[in-house]
Design a protein around this motif. Structure first.
Motif, mmCIF file in Angstrom:
data_model
loop_
_atom_site.group_PDB
_atom_site.id
_atom_site.type_symbol
_atom_site.label_atom_id
_atom_site.label_comp_id
_atom_site.label_asym_id
_atom_site.label_seq_id
_atom_site.Cartn_x
_atom_site.Cartn_y
_atom_site.Cartn_z
ATOM 1 N N LEU A 184 0.870 -1.178 0.000
ATOM 2 C CA LEU A 184 0.000 0.000 0.000
ATOM 3 C C LEU A 184 0.902 1.222 0.000
ATOM 4 C CD1 LEU A 184 -2.683 1.601 0.510
ATOM 5 C CD2 LEU A 184 -2.253 1.249 2.940
ATOM 6 N N ALA A 185 0.668 2.126 -0.915
ATOM 7 C CA ALA A 185 1.421 3.379 -0.954
ATOM 8 C C ALA A 185 0.443 4.531 -0.818
ATOM 9 C CB ALA A 185 2.198 3.501 -2.258
ATOM 10 N N VAL A 186 0.728 5.441 0.096
ATOM 11 C CA VAL A 186 -0.061 6.662 0.256
ATOM 12 C C VAL A 186 0.716 7.773 -0.424
ATOM 13 C CG1 VAL A 186 -1.040 8.306 1.888
ATOM 14 C CG2 VAL A 186 -1.043 5.863 2.434
ATOM 15 N N THR A 187 0.095 8.425 -1.394
ATOM 16 C CA THR A 187 0.759 9.482 -2.138
ATOM 17 C C THR A 187 -0.067 10.756 -2.108
ATOM 18 O OG1 THR A 187 -0.281 8.918 -4.242
ATOM 19 C CG2 THR A 187 1.776 7.818 -3.746
ATOM 20 N N PRO A 222 5.296 9.727 -3.172
ATOM 21 C CA PRO A 222 4.941 8.709 -2.182
ATOM 22 C C PRO A 222 5.373 9.156 -0.787
ATOM 23 C CG PRO A 222 6.859 8.030 -3.436
ATOM 24 C CD PRO A 222 6.399 9.326 -4.027
ATOM 25 N N LEU A 223 4.444 9.061 0.154
ATOM 26 C CA LEU A 223 4.738 9.485 1.525
ATOM 27 C C LEU A 223 4.943 8.302 2.457
ATOM 28 C CD1 LEU A 223 2.109 12.325 1.713
ATOM 29 C CD2 LEU A 223 4.558 12.551 1.365
ATOM 30 N N VAL A 224 4.138 7.282 2.277
ATOM 31 C CA VAL A 224 4.229 6.087 3.110
ATOM 32 C C VAL A 224 4.059 4.882 2.202
ATOM 33 C CG1 VAL A 224 3.158 4.794 4.989
ATOM 34 C CG2 VAL A 224 3.229 7.274 5.105
ATOM 35 N N VAL A 225 4.930 3.905 2.355
ATOM 36 C CA VAL A 225 4.822 2.647 1.625
ATOM 37 C C VAL A 225 4.919 1.534 2.665
ATOM 38 C CG1 VAL A 225 5.831 1.176 -0.150
ATOM 39 C CG2 VAL A 225 5.883 3.662 -0.428
ATOM 40 N N ALA A 226 3.923 0.651 2.675
ATOM 41 C CA ALA A 226 3.901 -0.407 3.683
ATOM 42 C C ALA A 226 3.224 -1.653 3.127
ATOM 43 C CB ALA A 226 3.161 0.066 4.925
ATOM 44 N N LYS A 227 3.582 -2.787 3.667
ATOM 45 C CA LYS A 227 2.945 -4.048 3.304
ATOM 46 C C LYS A 227 1.675 -4.197 4.132
ATOM 47 C CE LYS A 227 4.034 -8.936 2.918
ATOM 48 N NZ LYS A 227 5.074 -9.950 3.132
ATOM 49 N N LYS A 253 -9.568 3.698 11.659
ATOM 50 C CA LYS A 253 -8.414 4.539 11.989
ATOM 51 C C LYS A 253 -7.155 3.954 11.373
ATOM 52 C CE LYS A 253 -10.383 6.049 16.344
ATOM 53 N NZ LYS A 253 -10.217 6.115 17.798
ATOM 54 N N LEU A 254 -6.336 4.842 10.818
ATOM 55 C CA LEU A 254 -5.079 4.431 10.213
ATOM 56 C C LEU A 254 -3.991 5.348 10.744
ATOM 57 C CD1 LEU A 254 -3.555 2.685 8.134
ATOM 58 C CD2 LEU A 254 -4.197 4.346 6.395
ATOM 59 N N SER A 255 -3.023 4.769 11.401
ATOM 60 C CA SER A 255 -1.926 5.534 11.973
ATOM 61 C C SER A 255 -0.712 5.416 11.069
ATOM 62 C CB SER A 255 -1.597 5.002 13.370
ATOM 63 O OG SER A 255 -0.578 5.758 13.956
ATOM 64 N N MET A 256 -0.105 6.579 10.747
ATOM 65 C CA MET A 256 1.078 6.588 9.897
ATOM 66 C C MET A 256 2.206 7.302 10.629
ATOM 67 S SD MET A 256 -0.341 7.441 6.078
ATOM 68 C CE MET A 256 -0.759 9.110 6.452
ATOM 69 N N CYS A 257 3.379 6.741 10.528
ATOM 70 C CA CYS A 257 4.562 7.364 11.093
ATOM 71 C C CYS A 257 5.308 8.069 9.965
ATOM 72 C CB CYS A 257 5.447 6.312 11.738
ATOM 73 S SG CYS A 257 6.933 7.019 12.467
ATOM 74 N N LEU A 258 5.411 9.371 10.055
ATOM 75 C CA LEU A 258 6.115 10.150 9.042
ATOM 76 C C LEU A 258 7.492 10.482 9.583
ATOM 77 C CD1 LEU A 258 3.200 12.517 8.024
ATOM 78 C CD2 LEU A 258 3.936 10.422 6.903
ATOM 79 N N LEU A 307 -4.726 15.176 2.052
ATOM 80 C CA LEU A 307 -5.388 13.877 1.925
ATOM 81 C C LEU A 307 -6.906 14.011 1.996
ATOM 82 C CD1 LEU A 307 -3.052 11.637 4.092
ATOM 83 C CD2 LEU A 307 -3.364 11.518 1.633
ATOM 84 N N MET A 308 -7.385 14.985 2.751
ATOM 85 C CA MET A 308 -8.826 15.190 2.883
ATOM 86 C C MET A 308 -9.371 16.142 1.823
ATOM 87 S SD MET A 308 -9.484 15.133 6.946
ATOM 88 C CE MET A 308 -8.026 15.859 7.630
ATOM 89 N N GLY A 309 -8.498 16.660 0.960
ATOM 90 C CA GLY A 309 -8.964 17.519 -0.109
ATOM 91 C C GLY A 309 -9.237 18.944 0.310
ATOM 92 N N TRP A 310 -8.765 19.356 1.471
ATOM 93 C CA TRP A 310 -9.003 20.717 1.956
ATOM 94 C C TRP A 310 -8.066 21.714 1.346
ATOM 95 C CZ3 TRP A 310 -9.407 19.570 7.884
ATOM 96 C CH2 TRP A 310 -10.548 18.830 8.126
ATOM 97 N N GLN A 311 -6.896 21.267 0.928
ATOM 98 C CA GLN A 311 -5.882 22.170 0.414
ATOM 99 C C GLN A 311 -5.031 21.428 -0.601
ATOM 100 O OE1 GLN A 311 -3.689 24.154 3.458
ATOM 101 N NE2 GLN A 311 -1.997 24.607 2.145
#
Length: 71
Positions: A25-28, A33-38, A46-51, A66-70
Motif C-alpha cells: 500500500l502506498a499513500v501518495t 509517495p509518503l508512506v509505503v507499507a505491506k 483509523k489508520l496511523s502513519m509514522c512520518l 489527503l482530505m482535499g481541503w488544500q
C-alpha cells in the motif's frame, strides 16, 4: 499521524485491505509517495502513519491534502 475515516471510507478500506493482504500500500499526495507499507492486516476506521522526520506543520499539511481541503 492518525487518519480517521468516515464509515463509508472505513468500509471501503476494510474491503480493499482484505482483498490485498500481503501486497504493498502506498499513500501518495500528487506524485510523491509518503508512506509505503505491506498490508499485514485488515484496515478499518483509523489508520496511523509514522512520518519519519516530519514536522507538525508538514503532518498537518499532509492531512489537509489527503482530505482535499488544500492542494
Amino acid at each position: 499521524m492518525l487518519l480517521i475515516f468516515t464509515d463509508e471510507g472505513a468500509e471501503r478500506l476494510k474491503s480493499w485491505s482484505s482483498a490485498h493482504m500481503g501486497q504493498v500500500l502506498a499513500v501518495t499526495v500528487g506524485d510523491e509517495p509518503l508512506v509505503v507499507a505491506k498490508v499485514a492486516g485488515i484496515l478499518g476506521k483509523k489508520l496511523s502513519m509514522c512520518l519519519k522526520e516530519a514536522r507538525m506543520e508538514e503532518a498537518n499539511l499532509l492531512a489537509r491534502q489527503l482530505m482535499g481541503w488544500q492542494k
